[in-house]
Scaffold this active site. Structure first.
Site, mmCIF file in Angstrom:
data_model
loop_
_atom_site.group_PDB
_atom_site.id
_atom_site.type_symbol
_atom_site.label_atom_id
_atom_site.label_comp_id
_atom_site.label_asym_id
_atom_site.label_seq_id
_atom_site.Cartn_x
_atom_site.Cartn_y
_atom_site.Cartn_z
ATOM 1 N N ASN A 288 -74.758 -12.633 -11.367
ATOM 2 C CA ASN A 288 -75.288 -13.730 -12.190
ATOM 3 C C ASN A 288 -76.037 -14.769 -11.348
ATOM 4 O O ASN A 288 -76.499 -15.777 -11.865
ATOM 5 C CB ASN A 288 -74.171 -14.410 -13.007
ATOM 6 C CG ASN A 288 -73.138 -15.088 -12.124
ATOM 7 O OD1 ASN A 288 -73.267 -15.090 -10.897
ATOM 8 N ND2 ASN A 288 -72.120 -15.658 -12.738
ATOM 9 N N SER B 106 -58.287 -9.747 -0.244
ATOM 10 C CA SER B 106 -58.325 -10.689 0.867
ATOM 11 C C SER B 106 -56.982 -10.781 1.570
ATOM 12 O O SER B 106 -55.927 -10.609 0.947
ATOM 13 C CB SER B 106 -58.687 -12.059 0.298
ATOM 14 O OG SER B 106 -58.424 -13.065 1.233
ATOM 15 N N TYR C 62 -57.420 -19.455 -5.742
ATOM 16 C CA TYR C 62 -58.279 -18.354 -5.276
ATOM 17 C C TYR C 62 -57.421 -17.172 -4.820
ATOM 18 O O TYR C 62 -57.594 -16.041 -5.275
ATOM 19 C CB TYR C 62 -59.188 -18.827 -4.116
ATOM 20 C CG TYR C 62 -59.734 -17.673 -3.335
ATOM 21 C CD1 TYR C 62 -60.728 -16.861 -3.874
ATOM 22 C CD2 TYR C 62 -59.223 -17.342 -2.069
ATOM 23 C CE1 TYR C 62 -61.202 -15.759 -3.170
ATOM 24 C CE2 TYR C 62 -59.678 -16.258 -1.368
ATOM 25 C CZ TYR C 62 -60.673 -15.469 -1.912
ATOM 26 O OH TYR C 62 -61.113 -14.374 -1.227
ATOM 27 N N LYS D 144 -56.669 -13.126 -6.364
ATOM 28 C CA LYS D 144 -56.726 -11.841 -5.643
ATOM 29 C C LYS D 144 -55.410 -11.078 -5.837
ATOM 30 O O LYS D 144 -55.405 -9.866 -6.061
ATOM 31 C CB LYS D 144 -57.020 -12.059 -4.158
ATOM 32 C CG LYS D 144 -58.425 -12.579 -3.869
ATOM 33 C CD LYS D 144 -59.508 -11.592 -4.297
ATOM 34 C CE LYS D 144 -60.913 -12.147 -4.146
ATOM 35 N NZ LYS D 144 -61.949 -11.327 -4.781
ATOM 36 N N PHE E 111 -60.106 -9.623 6.375
ATOM 37 C CA PHE E 111 -59.734 -10.787 7.168
ATOM 38 C C PHE E 111 -60.961 -11.731 7.165
ATOM 39 O O PHE E 111 -61.400 -12.072 6.078
ATOM 40 C CB PHE E 111 -59.145 -10.331 8.516
ATOM 41 C CG PHE E 111 -57.723 -9.845 8.277
ATOM 42 C CD1 PHE E 111 -57.469 -8.715 7.486
ATOM 43 C CD2 PHE E 111 -56.643 -10.568 8.714
ATOM 44 C CE1 PHE E 111 -56.167 -8.318 7.172
ATOM 45 C CE2 PHE E 111 -55.329 -10.180 8.414
ATOM 46 C CZ PHE E 111 -55.095 -9.060 7.644
ATOM 47 N N ASP F 158 -54.598 -24.768 5.465
ATOM 48 C CA ASP F 158 -54.888 -23.788 6.519
ATOM 49 C C ASP F 158 -53.597 -23.202 7.078
ATOM 50 O O ASP F 158 -52.637 -23.940 7.340
ATOM 51 C CB ASP F 158 -55.646 -24.447 7.685
ATOM 52 C CG ASP F 158 -57.151 -24.392 7.491
ATOM 53 O OD1 ASP F 158 -57.601 -23.747 6.524
ATOM 54 O OD2 ASP F 158 -57.864 -25.000 8.310
HETATM 55 N N1 UDP Z 1 -62.555 -24.455 10.717
HETATM 56 C C1 UDP Z 1 -62.844 -25.606 11.437
HETATM 57 N N2 UDP Z 1 -63.912 -26.380 11.049
HETATM 58 C C2 UDP Z 1 -64.703 -26.041 9.974
HETATM 59 C C3 UDP Z 1 -64.407 -24.865 9.259
HETATM 60 C C4 UDP Z 1 -63.314 -24.096 9.655
HETATM 61 O O1 UDP Z 1 -62.155 -25.938 12.415
HETATM 62 O O2 UDP Z 1 -65.639 -26.792 9.675
HETATM 63 C C5 UDP Z 1 -61.421 -23.594 11.135
HETATM 64 C C6 UDP Z 1 -60.325 -23.490 10.088
HETATM 65 O O3 UDP Z 1 -59.372 -24.519 10.268
HETATM 66 C C7 UDP Z 1 -59.762 -22.109 10.378
HETATM 67 C C8 UDP Z 1 -60.921 -21.322 10.944
HETATM 68 O O4 UDP Z 1 -61.907 -22.305 11.318
HETATM 69 O O5 UDP Z 1 -58.779 -22.193 11.384
HETATM 70 C C9 UDP Z 1 -61.536 -20.369 9.931
HETATM 71 O O6 UDP Z 1 -61.823 -21.086 8.748
HETATM 72 P P1 UDP Z 1 -62.692 -20.451 7.591
HETATM 73 O O7 UDP Z 1 -62.828 -21.507 6.526
HETATM 74 O O8 UDP Z 1 -63.958 -19.883 8.153
HETATM 75 O O9 UDP Z 1 -61.825 -19.218 7.080
HETATM 76 P P2 UDP Z 1 -60.323 -19.138 6.494
HETATM 77 O O10 UDP Z 1 -59.528 -18.440 7.528
HETATM 78 O O11 UDP Z 1 -59.861 -20.531 6.213
HETATM 79 O O12 UDP Z 1 -60.481 -18.316 5.262
#
Ligand code: UDP
Length: 344
Positions: free
Chosen positions: A32, A125, A150, A154, A178, A298
């Site tokens: 979409n 995921s 989210y 999943k 991952f 996180d």
């Molecule tokens: N992260 C960060 N700064 C950002 C975005 C992400 O330090 O601006 C860190 C976040 O805390 C995590 C890792 O990067 O440890 C991966 O984050 P992302 O959002 O890419 O993927 P997630 O594992 O959360 O799905």
């Protein structure tokens, strides 16, 4: 095979369409364009020389979905990517996430049931595991209570698929990704976040190119070697190839069970600081970043046990972290030339 790819103009979807076409499959895309651009169709055609068939509509629309399946009687298999994917947004708008991610899956399953389509590969995921008790995470590790709507969509989608698989004799593979990063080597397609990126790698490349003033590193007080969180980053092209392998496994009836789940990662975890260092190494730039507070929601560390995907699916990631960062940087530089609206 003729394969329906939902969400085929999105990040992982577009890379998968390329790999499917390059393996000789015919692709039909439904999207979409809520979080992607129609120009991706032309970009795919530039790489493969084949313009995929494309239909723009919302799969949560039951009537449109029904008509679509009726008009496509020869679909052999489906790869279902179309979904919302931002964890933070899902916390603020849970109903939007449940409606979108579940309604579309239900309409697709209805279309399969009504039209005798039995094969589906589902985009799941590693968030289904939450913070696992044991690392690396195996497919048999418990699915923990969801941390976000989210992640919950999943988990619920996997359950819906499992029951539908039993009831309607489907062949299902759920792929638990991952952290997909990087872009196609042609720099024609890649991740295209709308507005300020949530994810680490697009935030790094946008900072390096001058769109963002600096990267915030969310916390360095975790119990990890350098204090920053650890993830299993995976090249999107490796991930795309896993989908080709999975859908061909369904075609050749190589499944051991009608419903299978595979973890897709490299099996190696890297910290945020290691990712930054890899970026600096391949780009030759110094990244402006600052350590700030943890980001709510996180988890500390997660990486995959890939042995089941390696031995049973016959797939293994080949690209390393430097390849991922190099391709992401090349893509960011190519994007800069396009001067797209909504990125600044
Ligand atoms: N992260 C960060 N700064 C950002 C975005 C992400 O330090 O601006 C860190 C976040 O805390 C995590 C890792 O990067 O440890 C991966 O984050 P992302 O959002 O890419 O993927 P997630 O594992 O959360 O799905």
């Amino acid at each position: 095979m003729k394969i329906l790819v939902t969400g085929g103009t999105g990040y992982i979807g577009s890379h998968t369409v390329v790999e499917l076409q390059q393996q000789g499959h015919q692709v039909v895309i439904v999207d979409n364009l809520s979080n992607s651009r129609g120009e991706v169709i032309d970009a795919i055609a530039k790489i493969t020389g084949i313009k995929p068939e494309f239909y723009q509509f919302d799969l949560t629309d039951a009537e449109k979905s029904k008509q679509f399946f009726k008009s496509q009687p020869d679909i052999d298999a489906i790869i279902h990517f179309a979904a919302y994917k931002a964890v933070g947004e899902s916390m603020a708008e849970p109903l939007m996430y449940y409606r979108n991610n579940l309604d579309s899956l239900i309409n697709i399953l209805q279309g399969m049931k009504d039209n005798g389509i039995s094969r589906i590969v589902f985009s799941s995921s590693c968030t289904v595991y939450g913070q696992p008790d044991e690392l690396p995470v195996k497919e048999t590790s418990p699915v923990k209570e969801a941390w976000s709507p989210y992640g919950n969509t999943k988990q619920m989608s996997e359950q819906i698929l499992k029951f539908a698989c039993d009831a309607y004799a489907l062949q299902v593979i759920a792929l638990r990704y991952f952290n997909p990063v990087g872009a196609h080597e042609s720099a024609q397609i890649g991740e295209l976040p709308m507005g300020v990126p949530n994810n680490l790698v697009p935030y790094i490349t946008q900072t390096a190119i001058g769109i963002r003033p600096r990267l915030m590193v969310f916390g360095n007080d975790y119990s990890t070697p350098d204090g920053t969180p650890v993830r299993d980053y995976l090249h999107v092209v490796d991930l795309a190839k896993a989908h080709v392998t999975a859908v061909e496994r369904l075609q050749t009836e190589a499944q051991k069970m009608p419903y299978e789940v595979f973890n897709l990662g490299t099996g190696t975890g890297y910290s945020v600081l290691e990712v930054i260092r890899a970026f600096e190494r391949v780009s030759g730039l110094k990244l402006n970043f600052k350590i700030t507070a943890r980001r709510p929601g996180d988890i500390e560390k997660v990486w995959a046990d890939t042995s089941f995907a390696n031995s049973e699916l016959g797939w293994k990631a080949v690209y390393g972290l430097d390849d991922m960062m190099r391709s992401a940087w090349k893509w960011e530089q190519a994007l800069m030339q396009q001067k797209l609206p909504g990125r600044y």
